[in-house]
Design a protein around this motif. Structure first.
Motif, PDB file in Angstrom:
ATOM      1  N   GLU A  72      -9.861  -4.065   1.153  1.00 33.78           N
ATOM      2  CA  GLU A  72     -10.538  -4.536  -0.257  1.00 33.78           C
ATOM      3  C   GLU A  72      -9.643  -5.114  -1.125  1.00 33.78           C
ATOM      4  N   PRO A  73      -9.785  -6.267  -1.907  1.00 32.83           N
ATOM      5  CA  PRO A  73      -8.718  -7.196  -2.366  1.00 32.83           C
ATOM      6  C   PRO A  73      -8.079  -6.557  -3.634  1.00 32.83           C
ATOM      7  N   ASP A  74      -8.202  -5.143  -4.038  1.00 32.64           N
ATOM      8  CA  ASP A  74      -7.929  -4.908  -5.345  1.00 32.64           C
ATOM      9  C   ASP A  74      -6.551  -5.005  -5.638  1.00 32.64           C
ATOM     10  N   VAL A  75      -5.733  -4.562  -4.834  1.00 35.98           N
ATOM     11  CA  VAL A  75      -4.309  -4.493  -4.948  1.00 35.98           C
ATOM     12  C   VAL A  75      -3.646  -6.073  -5.268  1.00 35.98           C
ATOM     13  N   PHE A  76      -4.264  -6.915  -4.711  1.00 38.42           N
ATOM     14  CA  PHE A  76      -3.828  -8.410  -4.715  1.00 38.42           C
ATOM     15  C   PHE A  76      -4.440  -9.032  -5.981  1.00 38.42           C
ATOM     16  N   GLU A  77      -5.574  -8.574  -6.554  1.00 43.50           N
ATOM     17  CA  GLU A  77      -6.269  -9.059  -7.710  1.00 43.50           C
ATOM     18  C   GLU A  77      -5.307  -8.412  -8.731  1.00 43.50           C
ATOM     19  N   TYR A  78      -4.927  -7.191  -8.654  1.00 46.85           N
ATOM     20  CA  TYR A  78      -4.068  -6.550  -9.866  1.00 46.85           C
ATOM     21  C   TYR A  78      -2.773  -7.247  -9.778  1.00 46.85           C
ATOM     22  N   SER A  87       0.722  -1.212  -0.016  1.00 46.59           N
ATOM     23  CA  SER A  87       0.067   0.140   0.064  1.00 46.59           C
ATOM     24  C   SER A  87       0.956   1.252   0.111  1.00 46.59           C
ATOM     25  N   SER A  88       2.106   1.200  -0.039  1.00 49.18           N
ATOM     26  CA  SER A  88       3.008   2.298   0.280  1.00 49.18           C
ATOM     27  C   SER A  88       3.268   2.716  -1.286  1.00 49.18           C
ATOM     28  N   PRO A  89       3.659   4.030  -1.266  1.00 47.06           N
ATOM     29  CA  PRO A  89       3.896   4.460  -2.523  1.00 47.06           C
ATOM     30  C   PRO A  89       5.226   3.740  -3.198  1.00 47.06           C
ATOM     31  N   HIS A  90       5.537   4.206  -4.441  1.00 48.44           N
ATOM     32  CA  HIS A  90       6.671   3.622  -4.981  1.00 48.44           C
ATOM     33  C   HIS A  90       7.977   4.346  -4.528  1.00 48.44           C
ATOM     34  N   GLY A 132      -4.544  -6.292   5.453  1.00 44.59           N
ATOM     35  CA  GLY A 132      -4.060  -7.102   4.603  1.00 44.59           C
ATOM     36  C   GLY A 132      -4.331  -8.443   4.518  1.00 44.59           C
ATOM     37  N   ILE A 133      -4.478  -9.100   5.559  1.00 44.85           N
ATOM     38  CA  ILE A 133      -4.962 -10.896   5.726  1.00 44.85           C
ATOM     39  C   ILE A 133      -6.282 -10.711   5.067  1.00 44.85           C
ATOM     40  N   GLU A 134      -7.211  -9.898   5.338  1.00 44.02           N
ATOM     41  CA  GLU A 134      -8.609 -10.009   4.851  1.00 44.02           C
ATOM     42  C   GLU A 134      -8.661  -9.810   3.305  1.00 44.02           C
ATOM     43  N   ALA A 135      -7.786  -8.604   2.914  1.00 46.11           N
ATOM     44  CA  ALA A 135      -7.535  -8.518   1.556  1.00 46.11           C
ATOM     45  C   ALA A 135      -7.209  -9.715   0.970  1.00 46.11           C
ATOM     46  N   ILE A 192      -2.996   1.673  -9.360  1.00 48.89           N
ATOM     47  CA  ILE A 192      -4.358   1.574  -9.866  1.00 48.89           C
ATOM     48  C   ILE A 192      -5.360   2.450  -9.253  1.00 48.89           C
ATOM     49  N   GLU A 193      -6.594   2.660  -9.705  1.00 50.49           N
ATOM     50  CA  GLU A 193      -7.819   3.144  -8.940  1.00 50.49           C
ATOM     51  C   GLU A 193      -8.279   2.248  -8.146  1.00 50.49           C
ATOM     52  N   ALA A 194      -7.855   2.176  -6.995  1.00 53.14           N
ATOM     53  CA  ALA A 194      -8.199   0.966  -6.144  1.00 53.14           C
ATOM     54  C   ALA A 194      -8.603   1.427  -4.494  1.00 53.14           C
ATOM     55  N   HIS A 195      -9.414   0.675  -3.926  1.00 56.29           N
ATOM     56  CA  HIS A 195      -9.665   0.958  -2.356  1.00 56.29           C
ATOM     57  C   HIS A 195      -8.463  -0.017  -1.843  1.00 56.29           C
TER      58      HIS A 195
END
Length: 216
Positions: free
Chosen positions: A143-149, A108-111, A170-173, A136-139
């Motif tokens: 929310e699972p967005d970052v792992f799906e991406y 979740s940290s920036p690059h 993070g575990i829930e995501a 990404i435009e993600a929650h």
């Protein structure tokens, strides 16, 4: 399993103990002085989303700009002067590479913060993919967005991925993304809900052994 998706803070580097101290003792008392915030509520979130969450859930006493500036100043110190890398990380990444398993850093940290860690610990090129929530435009997590991406970037279905996470969000995501979740239990988080994880580990040695067992 075709890919391993590693969280950065609290997994690859022991930054969570420093972030917890900074948030609990310095930042949150100024941001929400009339409330005692359970840090598990925001752990794993992007720091900008953390402010938005606090502003929505509580009454904030500082501006978003000040909150962000203080977070960014803390990050520079934490990542360049304080953190240590996970014991045996380079060897684990090499073993995954030998097995043909894709390796991704997912944070979740920036690059900019991720690059501080990669540079300091000679990890440039050790991951097939480096994913920030800023990509990404993600929650934010949970929310699972970052792992799906990240799974999409690796070219594999989420259900063939192992996620290694330390935070409750993070575990829930990872669970909501349909991955196999290894929860890395660390002292900084105290007694959090690890129940969505498939496996719980308590040390770097156990983490490495569990990940290799899952991909073999």
């Amino acid at each position: 399993m075709d890919a391993v998706l590693f969280d950065m803070d609290g997994v690859l580097v022991d930054s969570e103990e420093y972030w917890v101290t900074f948030e609990r003792e310095a930042l949150f008392p100024d941001a929400v002085p009339d409330e005692t915030v359970d840090l598990a509520e925001t752990s794993g979130m992007n720091y900008r989303d953390t402010y938005d969450y606090l502003a929505t859930t509580y009454e904030t006493a500082i501006s978003r700009e000040e909150f962000v500036c203080r977070f960014e100043a803390a990050a520079e110190e934490i990542y360049t002067e304080r953190v240590a890398v996970l014991d045996g990380l380079h060897e684990l990444l090499a073993e995954l590479d030998d097995r043909g398993v894709s390796r991704a850093l997912v944070s979740s940290s920036p690059h900019e913060w991720i690059e501080l860690v990669l540079d300091r610990f000679d990890l440039e090129g050790e991951f097939d993919h480096v994913v920030s929530a800023d990509d990404i435009e993600a929650h934010s997590k949970p929310e699972p967005d970052v792992f799906e991406y990240a799974a999409e970037k690796a070219g594999v279905p989420p259900d063939t991925c192992v996620v290694v996470e330390d935070s409750e969000n993070g575990i829930e995501a990872g669970d909501r993304a349909g991955t196999t979740v290894v929860a890395y239990r660390i002292d900084a988080h105290g007694d959090i809900d690890l129940s969505p994880a498939d496996t719980i580990v308590d040390s770097a040695d156990e983490l490495r052994a569990t990940v290799l067992e899952l991909v073999d």
